[in-house]
Design a protein around this motif. Structure first.
Motif, PDB file in Angstrom:
ATOM      1  N   ARG A 162       0.839  -1.213   0.000  1.00 55.68           N
ATOM      2  CA  ARG A 162       0.000   0.000   0.000  1.00 55.68           C
ATOM      3  C   ARG A 162       0.868   1.255   0.000  1.00 55.68           C
ATOM      4  N   ASP A 163       1.944   1.249   0.808  1.00 62.02           N
ATOM      5  CA  ASP A 163       2.836   2.411   0.853  1.00 62.02           C
ATOM      6  C   ASP A 163       3.488   2.670  -0.498  1.00 62.02           C
ATOM      7  N   ALA A 164       3.655   1.607  -1.280  1.00 58.66           N
ATOM      8  CA  ALA A 164       4.256   1.748  -2.616  1.00 58.66           C
ATOM      9  C   ALA A 164       3.201   2.010  -3.687  1.00 58.66           C
ATOM     10  N   GLY A 165       1.919   2.064  -3.283  1.00 57.82           N
ATOM     11  CA  GLY A 165       0.851   2.318  -4.240  1.00 57.82           C
ATOM     12  C   GLY A 165       0.533   1.135  -5.134  1.00 57.82           C
ATOM     13  N   ARG A 166       0.797  -0.078  -4.635  1.00 60.36           N
ATOM     14  CA  ARG A 166       0.558  -1.274  -5.443  1.00 60.36           C
ATOM     15  C   ARG A 166      -0.404  -2.223  -4.738  1.00 60.36           C
ATOM     16  N   GLU A 167      -1.022  -3.090  -5.539  1.00 67.98           N
ATOM     17  CA  GLU A 167      -1.877  -4.153  -5.036  1.00 67.98           C
ATOM     18  C   GLU A 167      -1.426  -5.463  -5.673  1.00 67.98           C
ATOM     19  N   ALA A 168      -1.796  -6.560  -5.046  1.00 70.12           N
ATOM     20  CA  ALA A 168      -1.443  -7.879  -5.578  1.00 70.12           C
ATOM     21  C   ALA A 168      -2.678  -8.757  -5.634  1.00 70.12           C
ATOM     22  N   GLU A 169      -2.679  -9.668  -6.598  1.00 69.62           N
ATOM     23  CA  GLU A 169      -3.774 -10.628  -6.696  1.00 69.62           C
ATOM     24  C   GLU A 169      -3.735 -11.558  -5.477  1.00 69.62           C
ATOM     25  N   LEU A 170      -4.878 -12.138  -5.131  1.00 65.91           N
ATOM     26  CA  LEU A 170      -4.966 -12.991  -3.947  1.00 65.91           C
ATOM     27  C   LEU A 170      -3.977 -14.159  -3.986  1.00 65.91           C
ATOM     28  N   PRO A 171      -3.835 -14.895  -5.114  1.00 70.12           N
ATOM     29  CA  PRO A 171      -2.839 -15.983  -5.142  1.00 70.12           C
ATOM     30  C   PRO A 171      -1.415 -15.480  -4.892  1.00 70.12           C
ATOM     31  N   ALA A 172      -1.122 -14.263  -5.356  1.00 71.53           N
ATOM     32  CA  ALA A 172       0.206 -13.688  -5.132  1.00 71.53           C
ATOM     33  C   ALA A 172       0.407 -13.372  -3.650  1.00 71.53           C
ATOM     34  N   LEU A 173      -0.644 -12.848  -3.019  1.00 71.38           N
ATOM     35  CA  LEU A 173      -0.566 -12.546  -1.589  1.00 71.38           C
ATOM     36  C   LEU A 173      -0.362 -13.821  -0.773  1.00 71.38           C
ATOM     37  N   ARG A 189      13.004  -6.892   2.514  1.00 67.75           N
ATOM     38  CA  ARG A 189      13.993  -6.877   1.441  1.00 67.75           C
ATOM     39  C   ARG A 189      13.453  -7.571   0.194  1.00 67.75           C
ATOM     40  N   GLU A 190      12.769  -8.682   0.393  1.00 69.90           N
ATOM     41  CA  GLU A 190      12.207  -9.410  -0.733  1.00 69.90           C
ATOM     42  C   GLU A 190      11.077  -8.639  -1.407  1.00 69.90           C
ATOM     43  N   LEU A 191      10.253  -7.983  -0.611  1.00 68.89           N
ATOM     44  CA  LEU A 191       9.163  -7.190  -1.187  1.00 68.89           C
ATOM     45  C   LEU A 191       9.707  -5.976  -1.937  1.00 68.89           C
ATOM     46  N   GLU A 192      10.795  -5.388  -1.448  1.00 65.96           N
ATOM     47  CA  GLU A 192      11.426  -4.282  -2.173  1.00 65.96           C
ATOM     48  C   GLU A 192      11.940  -4.753  -3.529  1.00 65.96           C
ATOM     49  N   LYS A 193      12.513  -5.956  -3.567  1.00 66.28           N
ATOM     50  CA  LYS A 193      12.969  -6.520  -4.839  1.00 66.28           C
ATOM     51  C   LYS A 193      11.794  -6.735  -5.785  1.00 66.28           C
ATOM     52  N   LEU A 194      10.692  -7.242  -5.250  1.00 68.03           N
ATOM     53  CA  LEU A 194       9.515  -7.479  -6.074  1.00 68.03           C
ATOM     54  C   LEU A 194       8.969  -6.173  -6.646  1.00 68.03           C
ATOM     55  N   LEU A 195       8.877  -5.154  -5.808  1.00 69.53           N
ATOM     56  CA  LEU A 195       8.358  -3.865  -6.268  1.00 69.53           C
ATOM     57  C   LEU A 195       9.254  -3.259  -7.346  1.00 69.53           C
ATOM     58  N   LEU A 196      10.542  -3.444  -7.211  1.00 74.66           N
ATOM     59  CA  LEU A 196      11.456  -2.962  -8.254  1.00 74.66           C
ATOM     60  C   LEU A 196      11.277  -3.770  -9.539  1.00 74.66           C
ATOM     61  N   GLU A 201       5.442  -2.354 -14.730  1.00 73.48           N
ATOM     62  CA  GLU A 201       4.240  -3.123 -15.060  1.00 73.48           C
ATOM     63  C   GLU A 201       3.014  -2.493 -14.392  1.00 73.48           C
ATOM     64  N   GLU A 202       1.915  -2.426 -15.127  1.00 77.48           N
ATOM     65  CA  GLU A 202       0.690  -1.864 -14.583  1.00 77.48           C
ATOM     66  C   GLU A 202      -0.201  -2.973 -14.027  1.00 77.48           C
ATOM     67  N   GLY A 203      -1.206  -2.583 -13.240  1.00 76.47           N
ATOM     68  CA  GLY A 203      -2.158  -3.553 -12.719  1.00 76.47           C
ATOM     69  C   GLY A 203      -1.660  -4.224 -11.451  1.00 76.47           C
ATOM     70  N   LYS A 204      -2.448  -5.175 -10.972  1.00 72.40           N
ATOM     71  CA  LYS A 204      -2.095  -5.894  -9.753  1.00 72.40           C
ATOM     72  C   LYS A 204      -0.922  -6.845 -10.004  1.00 72.40           C
ATOM     73  N   ILE A 205      -0.103  -7.020  -8.977  1.00 66.02           N
ATOM     74  CA  ILE A 205       1.026  -7.939  -9.066  1.00 66.02           C
ATOM     75  C   ILE A 205       0.494  -9.368  -9.129  1.00 66.02           C
ATOM     76  N   THR A 206       1.010 -10.132 -10.070  1.00 60.88           N
ATOM     77  CA  THR A 206       0.497 -11.488 -10.298  1.00 60.88           C
ATOM     78  C   THR A 206       1.317 -12.541  -9.558  1.00 60.88           C
ATOM     79  N   LEU A 207       0.760 -13.739  -9.499  1.00 61.65           N
ATOM     80  CA  LEU A 207       1.473 -14.859  -8.887  1.00 61.65           C
ATOM     81  C   LEU A 207       2.748 -15.161  -9.651  1.00 61.65           C
ATOM     82  N   GLU A 208       2.680 -15.103 -10.986  1.00 62.37           N
ATOM     83  CA  GLU A 208       3.851 -15.404 -11.807  1.00 62.37           C
ATOM     84  C   GLU A 208       4.991 -14.428 -11.519  1.00 62.37           C
TER      85      GLU A 208
END
Length: 348
Positions: A162-173, A189-196, A201-208
């Motif tokens: 949320r602080d990064a202005g992103r959302e993720a799909e439920l399977p990704a969460l 640290r891992e979430l920072e890598k993912l956000l980078l 990419e636009e839209g919710k973060i996917t499981l893939e």
């Protein structure tokens, strides 16, 4: 949260609320527990709550556990020093143990003013002198940090996204929650890598996308041991080794992770000896060095010569041989190898 004639004893359930709004009457907080990432995070938030510029050397000081083990009295000296700019002075001590209990006892007995002290420690049992001191001191508070459960882990992940202005799909969460337990620092640290990774990419973060970027926590605790060993940081090595044991890593897996790290340093060192710029040599490594780790990796290269790296690799190989072919306890063999190499780094 309990307060009376004794200090503030904060339960694990109350710890987050205390961190956000610490008792103004408290001048010293002991932040302790097996989750070193959470210990570090809460300690920093407590310090920031006092409004002091932590980069101002006249108003803030950070001490390390290995320094205090040699000179425990320094903690008292720093706690009673006067800020040159006037106002509040903050003192942070990382990786402390019961050895600083006497110094803190002096601090509490003299009721020092205009200072806020935060100590960071590993897992302290109920009989710990330092923990008991903070739980009983009128001006102290003891703040436990244990691994996130499923609910709190989910809140942490949601908050970072949320602080990064992103959302993720439920399977990704669900995938994140399953892979990011145990240590808050590793999770961040891992979430920072993912956000980078998904920055363009636009839209919710996917499981893939999540699976491509986030690995198993065991990989990271092994990396932490290797990094601390080759940096010569005894305090962090002790903590990282304990995390490895807590996550079920074998002595062989620890030694092999260290050997792989030494190989990467060795490859870079050989290139440096041939006149190649270290940054350029690092860029050729596969997998590449994570951008946040580049400065640490480069600093490690500067600490080692190619010959000494080969000696260190020999120590690791011999330790693995001893683990496999003798009756010697594997934990003693691997620990001895780790600290022997770390000591060699510090003696350079």
């Amino acid at each position: 949260m309990v307060r009376g004639s004794i200090g503030v004893k904060v339960s694990a359930r109350q710890a987050e609320g205390f961190t956000d709004a610490p008792d103004p009457n408290v001048c010293a907080v002991l932040v302790y527990g097996p989750d070193s990432g959470l210990v570090n995070e809460r300690a920093l938030r407590l310090l920031q709550s006092r409004g002091v510029d932590l980069d101002d050397p006249f108003a803030a000081v950070t001490l390390r556990g290995d320094e205090l083990s040699k000179d425990p009295g320094r903690l008292y000296d720093e706690a009673t020093a006067i800020s040159l700019g006037g106002g509040l002075r903050v003192v942070r001590a990382q990786g402390v143990s019961d050895s600083v209990a006497e110094s803190m006892q002096f601090v509490f007995e003299r009721s020092v003013e205009n200072v806020f002290i935060v100590l960071e420690a590993g897992n302290l049992g109920p009989r710990s002198r330092l923990r008991r001191l903070f739980e009983e001191a009128t001006l102290g508070a003891a703040l436990p940090c244990y691994a996130d459960d499923d609910v709190s882990r989910g809140r942490v992940i949601d908050g970072i996204l949320r602080d990064a202005g992103r959302e993720a799909e439920l399977p990704a969460l669900d995938y994140m929650a399953g892979r990011l337990g145990g240590d808050r620092g590793i999770a961040r640290r891992e979430l920072e890598k993912l956000l980078l990774y998904v920055i363009d990419e636009e839209g919710k973060i996917t499981l893939e996308q999540t699976a491509d970027c986030i690995g198993d926590e065991s990989e990271h605790v092994l990396d932490d041991v290797a990094t601390a060993t080759c940096t010569g940081d005894m305090t962090e090595l002790s903590r990282a080794y304990d995390r490895c044991v807590a996550t079920g890593q074998t002595d062989i897996s620890i030694l092999r992770a260290l050997y792989r790290h030494l190989q990467r340093l060795h490859e870079t060192s050989i290139a440096r000896d041939r006149g190649v710029d270290v940054a350029q040599a690092m860029s050729k490594l596969r997998p590449p060095v994570f951008f946040k780790d580049k400065a640490k990796f480069s600093a490690q290269v500067s600490k080692w010569t190619t010959v000494r790296l080969e000696d260190a690799m020999g120590i690791v190989l011999n330790a693995e041989r001893l683990c496999k072919s003798t009756g010697m306890p594997g934990d003693l063999v691997s620990e001895r190898a780790l600290f022997q190499i770390a000591s060699a780094t510090r003696r350079r």
